[in-house]
Write a protein that holds these residues in place. Structure first.
Motif, short mmCIF file in Angstrom:
data_model
loop_
_atom_site.label_atom_id
_atom_site.label_comp_id
_atom_site.label_asym_id
_atom_site.label_seq_id
_atom_site.Cartn_x
_atom_site.Cartn_y
_atom_site.Cartn_z
N PHE A 226 0.83 -1.20 0.00
CA PHE A 226 0.00 0.00 0.00
C PHE A 226 0.87 1.25 0.00
O PHE A 226 0.62 2.19 -0.75
N PHE B 141 -6.01 3.20 -8.11
CA PHE B 141 -7.10 2.22 -8.03
C PHE B 141 -6.70 0.89 -8.66
O PHE B 141 -6.83 -0.16 -8.04
N GLN C 284 -3.59 -0.77 -6.75
CA GLN C 284 -3.97 -1.26 -5.41
C GLN C 284 -4.89 -2.46 -5.52
O GLN C 284 -4.75 -3.44 -4.79
N ARG C 285 -5.84 -2.41 -6.45
CA ARG C 285 -6.81 -3.50 -6.60
C ARG C 285 -6.13 -4.81 -6.97
O ARG C 285 -6.41 -5.85 -6.38
N SER D 121 -16.31 -2.05 -6.67
CA SER D 121 -15.17 -1.40 -6.01
C SER D 121 -14.95 0.00 -6.56
O SER D 121 -14.64 0.93 -5.82
N TYR E 252 -14.82 3.42 -4.58
CA TYR E 252 -13.61 4.20 -4.74
C TYR E 252 -13.94 5.62 -5.21
O TYR E 252 -13.38 6.60 -4.73
N ASN F 167 -7.41 6.33 3.89
CA ASN F 167 -7.53 5.50 2.69
C ASN F 167 -7.14 4.04 2.94
O ASN F 167 -7.81 3.13 2.45
N TYR G 292 -9.72 1.20 2.05
CA TYR G 292 -9.39 0.25 0.99
C TYR G 292 -9.51 -1.18 1.50
O TYR G 292 -10.11 -2.03 0.86
N LYS G 293 -8.90 -1.43 2.64
CA LYS G 293 -8.82 -2.79 3.18
C LYS G 293 -10.18 -3.31 3.63
O LYS G 293 -10.51 -4.47 3.41
N ILE H 263 -13.52 -0.92 0.29
CA ILE H 263 -13.41 -0.90 -1.17
C ILE H 263 -12.93 -2.23 -1.73
O ILE H 263 -13.53 -2.78 -2.66
N PHE H 264 -11.86 -2.77 -1.20
CA PHE H 264 -11.29 -4.02 -1.70
C PHE H 264 -11.46 -5.14 -0.68
O PHE H 264 -10.65 -6.06 -0.61
#
Length: 158
Positions: free
Chosen positions: A19, A61, A64-65, A78, A82, A122, A126-127, A130-131
């Motif tokens: 990350f 995006f 990271q994805r 996602s 995002y 973020n 994200y963790k 989002i993802f």
């Protein structure tokens, strides 16, 4: 699970390190494009800041994805989440950069402050949103070091 244990898991699985590396690359794209637009192109900060920020977020995006979180979630779901975070981050970043620049400091200092702030929230979003990894099925284990031996019922069946 305790906070210390969660951090150990993130580091062991590489989430936090990946990350931060991807975030560093995104920041370099962001600040470099901002400087190029503002210094070379003479684009006003109110426009150059969100343009550079959005360009780096698109890069962020996808990397990271696939690289950091290796997300198997549907990309469009996602991406919508995002996108909501991007809207918030764009406004927060633009306000912070311009407040700092308006106070007589360099816009780059404002950019650094905005980046530190957005990085903190973020990672968590994200963790965990989002993802977010799909829920595991009963019987699956997340500990790759664990040995799972099936238990057989040795009692005779009637």
């Amino acid at each position: 699970m305790s906070l210390v244990r969660r951090l150990q898991t993130f580091v062991r699985n590489g989430y936090l390190v990946k990350f931060l590396v991807v975030g560093g690359a995104s920041f370099a794209i962001d600040l470099g494009l901002l400087a190029l637009l503002h210094e070379v192109g003479r684009v006003d900060l109110w426009i150059a800041t969100p343009v550079a920020f959005l360009a780096s977020l698109v890069f962020n995006f996808f990397v990271q994805r696939k690289f950091t979180f290796q997300s198997g979630t549907r990309a469009h779901v996602s991406f919508l989440k995002y996108g909501a975070l991007v809207v918030f981050n764009v406004v927060a970043t633009d306000v912070i950069v311009n407040l700092i620049a308006g106070s007589g400091y360099s816009y780059a200092i404002g950019k650094i402050i905005a980046t530190v702030a957005t990085t903190a929230w973020n990672f968590l979003l994200y963790k965990h949103w989002i993802f977010k990894a799909a829920p595991q099925k009963i019987g699956e284990t997340t500990d790759l070091n664990a040995s799972v031996t099936p238990v057989r019922d040795s009692a005779p069946k009637d």
